[in-house]
Design an enzyme around this catalytic site. Sequence first.
Site, PDB file in Angstrom:
ATOM      1  N   HIS A   1      69.682 -22.982  56.245  1.00 21.12           N
ATOM      2  CA  HIS A   1      69.788 -22.809  57.705  1.00 21.12           C
ATOM      3  C   HIS A   1      68.842 -23.791  58.384  1.00 21.12           C
ATOM      4  CE1 HIS A   1      69.395 -21.039  61.686  1.00 21.12           C
ATOM      5  NE2 HIS A   1      70.612 -20.562  61.458  1.00 21.12           N
TER       6      HIS A   1
ATOM      7  N   GLU B   1      76.635 -26.298  61.710  1.00 20.96           N
ATOM      8  CA  GLU B   1      75.838 -25.822  62.844  1.00 20.96           C
ATOM      9  C   GLU B   1      75.024 -26.983  63.397  1.00 20.96           C
ATOM     10  OE1 GLU B   1      75.073 -21.317  62.606  1.00 20.96           O
ATOM     11  OE2 GLU B   1      73.505 -22.276  61.459  1.00 20.96           O
TER      12      GLU B   1
HETATM   13  P1  PGA Z   1      72.991 -18.751  67.622  1.00 16.72           P
HETATM   14  O1  PGA Z   1      72.515 -18.884  66.107  1.00 16.72           O
HETATM   15  O2  PGA Z   1      74.374 -18.152  67.582  1.00 16.72           O
HETATM   16  O3  PGA Z   1      71.997 -17.838  68.244  1.00 16.72           O
HETATM   17  O4  PGA Z   1      73.002 -20.122  68.187  1.00 16.72           O
HETATM   18  C1  PGA Z   1      73.364 -19.387  65.119  1.00 16.72           C
HETATM   19  C2  PGA Z   1      72.548 -19.631  63.896  1.00 16.72           C
HETATM   20  O5  PGA Z   1      71.385 -20.037  64.031  1.00 16.72           O
HETATM   21  O6  PGA Z   1      73.018 -19.413  62.773  1.00 16.72           O
END
Ligand code: PGA
Length: 266
Positions: free
Chosen positions: A95, A167
């Site tokens: 992550h 992401e």
């Molecule tokens: P968020 O987080 O939906 O709060 O942007 C997503 C993540 O960090 O996996």
Amino acid sequence: MSRKTLIVANWKMHLNVHEASLLVHRLSERIKVHRSIEIVLAPSMLSLQPLSQEIDRRKFRLSAQDAYFQDEGPYTGEVSFTMLRDLVHYSIIGHSARRVYFNESLELIRDKVQAAVRNGIVPILCVGETKEERLAGETKQIIHDQVTTALSNLTAEDIEQVVIAYEPIWAISTFEGEVAKPDDMKKAMKYIRFQIAELYGQHVADKVRLLYGGSVNEHDARAYLEIEGCDGVLVGAASLNYHQFSAIVASAERMNSERRNPSRND
Ligand code: PGA
């Protein structure tokens, strides 16, 4: 080729054991058993054990948010994938919070991915570029390096099981939280699948589930879920609110049912 929609709730370092249990209870009241959707909850390490006894397994599966790559040893403060093996189906790995706050390297993430697979846990590998990297036109290179290194110790057969979450760091609510246009995300997600196809063959690429993550909420979840090749979403902030999270699940269910019965919606 049909891949099951996957919706992952990443609770990060929020909710104590009691609060986590309460949230599961609330979600369970609102969320039905969906055959076309898999819902995965990633609470803190501390809540995994109690929640594993509480959750309705037809509705929810559990994920760790991280773990250490060694199976056991003098690693004070760490929990291994071996210890999690009968507790979770999945583990988030790499992550951006781990990469940014804890300086996790490409190689460490590779070792964690390998350790998860060795212990029968499916990695949800997170990849994505920073804002600077995006502005410098380095998105593809960054994704390439993150994906290829992370998967480099796995067999093609292992990779078929892996979930990859794209992401972009600048779109995550706790970083810049900028709104990422679904159409712009399409390119990067297509590129990830292309990379897998190049390295391991189209057959493997067709099986890998690809998620989008970054400030997904109940209003825009559908737009991200509709990105070509997108199999689900990884939700942070909005997953802490049972109204919002169950609305995200509902919009995925609506989309799937419209896809199954297109004529009903004419
Ligand atoms: P968020 O987080 O939906 O709060 O942007 C997503 C993540 O960090 O996996």
